[in-house]
Design a protein around this motif. Structure first.
Motif, PDB file in Angstrom:
ATOM      1  N   LEU A 107       0.829  -1.068   0.057  1.00 12.54           N
ATOM      2  CA  LEU A 107       0.034   0.048  -0.113  1.00 12.54           C
ATOM      3  C   LEU A 107       0.617   1.156   0.087  1.00 12.54           C
ATOM      4  O   LEU A 107       0.543   2.388  -0.594  1.00 12.54           O
ATOM      5  CB  LEU A 107      -0.922  -0.137   1.132  1.00 12.54           C
ATOM      6  CG  LEU A 107      -2.156  -0.925   1.168  1.00 12.54           C
ATOM      7  CD1 LEU A 107      -2.701  -0.891   2.470  1.00 12.54           C
ATOM      8  CD2 LEU A 107      -2.803  -0.844   0.035  1.00 12.54           C
ATOM      9  N   GLY A 108       2.195   1.081   0.684  1.00 10.45           N
ATOM     10  CA  GLY A 108       2.921   2.369   0.816  1.00 10.45           C
ATOM     11  C   GLY A 108       3.472   2.646  -0.602  1.00 10.45           C
ATOM     12  O   GLY A 108       3.927   3.429  -1.150  1.00 10.45           O
ATOM     13  N   THR A 109       3.782   1.297  -1.263  1.00 13.12           N
ATOM     14  CA  THR A 109       4.722   1.478  -2.732  1.00 13.12           C
ATOM     15  C   THR A 109       3.940   1.892  -3.588  1.00 13.12           C
ATOM     16  O   THR A 109       4.285   2.449  -4.770  1.00 13.12           O
ATOM     17  CB  THR A 109       5.156   0.081  -3.220  1.00 13.12           C
ATOM     18  OG1 THR A 109       4.285  -0.987  -3.324  1.00 13.12           O
ATOM     19  CG2 THR A 109       6.144  -0.545  -2.120  1.00 13.12           C
ATOM     20  N   SER A 110       2.218   1.610  -3.407  1.00  8.11           N
ATOM     21  CA  SER A 110       1.471   2.098  -4.615  1.00  8.11           C
ATOM     22  C   SER A 110       0.540   3.490  -4.271  1.00  8.11           C
ATOM     23  O   SER A 110      -0.059   3.897  -4.880  1.00  8.11           O
ATOM     24  CB  SER A 110       0.119   1.167  -4.624  1.00  8.11           C
ATOM     25  OG  SER A 110      -0.375   0.836  -3.333  1.00  8.11           O
ATOM     26  N   HIS A 111       1.445   4.015  -3.042  1.00 14.57           N
ATOM     27  CA  HIS A 111       0.962   5.362  -2.608  1.00 14.57           C
ATOM     28  C   HIS A 111      -0.435   5.584  -2.422  1.00 14.57           C
ATOM     29  O   HIS A 111      -1.046   6.558  -2.346  1.00 14.57           O
ATOM     30  CB  HIS A 111       1.344   6.460  -3.831  1.00 14.57           C
ATOM     31  CG  HIS A 111       2.797   6.348  -4.272  1.00 14.57           C
ATOM     32  ND1 HIS A 111       3.581   6.705  -3.522  1.00 14.57           N
ATOM     33  CD2 HIS A 111       3.383   6.079  -5.289  1.00 14.57           C
ATOM     34  CE1 HIS A 111       4.905   6.547  -3.998  1.00 14.57           C
ATOM     35  NE2 HIS A 111       4.751   5.915  -5.177  1.00 14.57           N
ATOM     36  N   VAL A 112      -1.098   4.509  -1.725  1.00 14.02           N
ATOM     37  CA  VAL A 112      -2.473   4.444  -1.283  1.00 14.02           C
ATOM     38  C   VAL A 112      -2.146   4.967   0.257  1.00 14.02           C
ATOM     39  O   VAL A 112      -3.100   5.879   0.726  1.00 14.02           O
ATOM     40  CB  VAL A 112      -2.900   3.216  -1.146  1.00 14.02           C
ATOM     41  CG1 VAL A 112      -4.155   3.024  -0.189  1.00 14.02           C
ATOM     42  CG2 VAL A 112      -3.074   2.300  -2.327  1.00 14.02           C
ATOM     43  N   ILE A 113      -0.981   4.835   0.808  1.00  9.64           N
ATOM     44  CA  ILE A 113      -0.802   5.335   2.150  1.00  9.64           C
ATOM     45  C   ILE A 113       0.763   5.933   1.959  1.00  9.64           C
ATOM     46  O   ILE A 113       1.595   5.075   1.272  1.00  9.64           O
ATOM     47  CB  ILE A 113      -0.727   4.749   3.467  1.00  9.64           C
ATOM     48  CG1 ILE A 113      -0.135   3.352   3.227  1.00  9.64           C
ATOM     49  CG2 ILE A 113      -2.177   4.316   3.565  1.00  9.64           C
ATOM     50  CD1 ILE A 113       0.033   2.193   4.511  1.00  9.64           C
ATOM     51  N   ALA A 118       3.215   3.454   6.135  1.00  9.15           N
ATOM     52  CA  ALA A 118       3.179   1.923   5.843  1.00  9.15           C
ATOM     53  C   ALA A 118       4.206   1.132   6.449  1.00  9.15           C
ATOM     54  O   ALA A 118       3.991   0.047   7.009  1.00  9.15           O
ATOM     55  CB  ALA A 118       3.605   1.659   4.200  1.00  9.15           C
ATOM     56  N   ASN A 119       5.481   1.666   6.720  1.00 10.56           N
ATOM     57  CA  ASN A 119       6.581   1.006   7.668  1.00 10.56           C
ATOM     58  C   ASN A 119       5.936   0.952   8.769  1.00 10.56           C
ATOM     59  O   ASN A 119       6.186  -0.136   9.361  1.00 10.56           O
ATOM     60  CB  ASN A 119       7.921   1.882   7.410  1.00 10.56           C
ATOM     61  CG  ASN A 119       8.226   1.879   5.915  1.00 10.56           C
ATOM     62  OD1 ASN A 119       7.844   1.055   5.151  1.00 10.56           O
ATOM     63  ND2 ASN A 119       9.339   2.679   5.633  1.00 10.56           N
ATOM     64  N   TRP A 120       5.403   2.045   9.611  1.00  9.42           N
ATOM     65  CA  TRP A 120       5.276   1.872  10.969  1.00  9.42           C
ATOM     66  C   TRP A 120       4.037   1.193  11.188  1.00  9.42           C
ATOM     67  O   TRP A 120       3.666   0.437  12.168  1.00  9.42           O
ATOM     68  CB  TRP A 120       4.712   3.376  11.434  1.00  9.42           C
ATOM     69  CG  TRP A 120       6.173   4.198  11.918  1.00  9.42           C
ATOM     70  CD1 TRP A 120       6.692   5.149  11.049  1.00  9.42           C
ATOM     71  CD2 TRP A 120       6.959   3.837  12.831  1.00  9.42           C
ATOM     72  NE1 TRP A 120       7.920   5.472  11.778  1.00  9.42           N
ATOM     73  CE2 TRP A 120       8.058   4.806  12.921  1.00  9.42           C
ATOM     74  CE3 TRP A 120       6.966   3.014  13.853  1.00  9.42           C
ATOM     75  CZ2 TRP A 120       8.947   4.930  13.735  1.00  9.42           C
ATOM     76  CZ3 TRP A 120       7.761   3.026  14.872  1.00  9.42           C
ATOM     77  CH2 TRP A 120       9.039   4.014  15.186  1.00  9.42           C
ATOM     78  N   ALA A 121       2.875   1.166  10.232  1.00  8.74           N
ATOM     79  CA  ALA A 121       1.592   0.437  10.324  1.00  8.74           C
ATOM     80  C   ALA A 121       2.160  -1.275  10.148  1.00  8.74           C
ATOM     81  O   ALA A 121       1.476  -1.812  10.971  1.00  8.74           O
ATOM     82  CB  ALA A 121       0.788   0.745   9.402  1.00  8.74           C
ATOM     83  N   ALA A 122       3.124  -1.458   9.307  1.00  7.30           N
ATOM     84  CA  ALA A 122       3.283  -3.063   9.416  1.00  7.30           C
ATOM     85  C   ALA A 122       3.925  -3.413  10.762  1.00  7.30           C
ATOM     86  O   ALA A 122       3.753  -4.365  10.982  1.00  7.30           O
ATOM     87  CB  ALA A 122       4.378  -3.149   8.060  1.00  7.30           C
ATOM     88  N   LEU A 123       4.813  -2.502  11.354  1.00  7.59           N
ATOM     89  CA  LEU A 123       5.568  -2.890  12.488  1.00  7.59           C
ATOM     90  C   LEU A 123       4.418  -2.929  13.580  1.00  7.59           C
ATOM     91  O   LEU A 123       4.306  -3.865  14.442  1.00  7.59           O
ATOM     92  CB  LEU A 123       6.468  -1.819  12.886  1.00  7.59           C
ATOM     93  CG  LEU A 123       7.867  -1.741  12.207  1.00  7.59           C
ATOM     94  CD1 LEU A 123       8.551  -0.717  12.551  1.00  7.59           C
ATOM     95  CD2 LEU A 123       8.732  -3.092  12.558  1.00  7.59           C
ATOM     96  N   ILE A 124       3.484  -2.225  13.606  1.00  5.35           N
ATOM     97  CA  ILE A 124       2.571  -2.217  14.768  1.00  5.35           C
ATOM     98  C   ILE A 124       1.428  -3.220  14.359  1.00  5.35           C
ATOM     99  O   ILE A 124       1.290  -3.912  15.477  1.00  5.35           O
ATOM    100  CB  ILE A 124       1.527  -0.712  14.681  1.00  5.35           C
ATOM    101  CG1 ILE A 124       2.954   0.429  15.153  1.00  5.35           C
ATOM    102  CG2 ILE A 124       0.329  -0.694  15.598  1.00  5.35           C
ATOM    103  CD1 ILE A 124       2.305   1.621  14.981  1.00  5.35           C
ATOM    104  N   VAL A 125       1.177  -3.503  13.296  1.00  6.66           N
ATOM    105  CA  VAL A 125       0.311  -4.760  12.924  1.00  6.66           C
ATOM    106  C   VAL A 125       1.191  -6.046  13.362  1.00  6.66           C
ATOM    107  O   VAL A 125       0.311  -6.989  13.791  1.00  6.66           O
ATOM    108  CB  VAL A 125      -0.227  -4.679  11.338  1.00  6.66           C
ATOM    109  CG1 VAL A 125      -0.795  -6.088  11.081  1.00  6.66           C
ATOM    110  CG2 VAL A 125      -1.108  -3.453  11.326  1.00  6.66           C
TER     111      VAL A 125
END
Length: 171
Positions: A107-113, A118-125
């Motif tokens: 989602l970060g690479t496709s610029h949705v977020i 994206a990096n922080w969300a992946a860590l938190i998830v």
């Protein structure tokens, strides 16, 4: 409680639950989090590629090591193909555990977020997933609330340590 019941309770299919209740799945989440910390200064695409390549290399290495160990243990009785297939199944938690963070990074690479989100969300998830896996795994062993909570906290602490590492050391 049967595995079918547990699958319904957690919202996962019964066939997915045994894969997620492995050390490989927990290790996979920790591995992905570590790679996000290490590669986290780059754009999401760099982080995504780093995570995917690392997970695939670790999966292949785990499968190879498992197959070789099974062949050695069998002293010539196990077949290479059977040992490889068994090791691939046993190691599949590494791949399955990486799906959610990989989707978030995508989602970060496709610029949705934004990349950083994206990096922080992946860590938190990942940390939340570790807590959930700890809760479920300990609950299968000892269904008491305190034991489950302790299992969730211990599992989540690995993710928290990596989040702290990212927050204080890599920035």
């Amino acid at each position: 409680m049967s595995e079918e019941d547990l699958g319904d309770e957690t919202g996962t299919s019964p066939s997915l639950l045994p894969i997620l209740m492995t050390e490989e799945a927990i290790y996979g989440l920790i591995l992905v989090s570590g790679m996000i910390v290490v590669a986290g200064r780059g754009a999401s695409l760099e982080v995504l590629v780093t995570v995917i390549v690392t997970v695939l290399v670790f999966y292949a290495a785990h499968v190879y090591a498992g197959a070789v160990a099974r062949l050695a243990e069998s002293r010539g009785k196990a077949s290479p193909a059977g040992s490889l297939a068994f090791a691939a199944r046993e190691s599949s938690g590494l791949l399955v555990a990486s799906v959610v963070p990989v989707v978030i990074l995508f989602l970060g690479t496709s610029h949705v977020i934004p990349d950083v989100v994206a990096n922080w969300a992946a860590l938190i998830v990942n940390t939340i997933l570790l807590a959930v896996l700890g809760w479920i795994a300990v609950g299968r062993w000892r269904p008491r609330f305190a034991a489950r909570l302790l299992g969730a906290l211990i599992a989540a602490s690995f993710g928290v340590i990596l989040i702290l590492l990212k927050a204080f050391v890599t920035h």
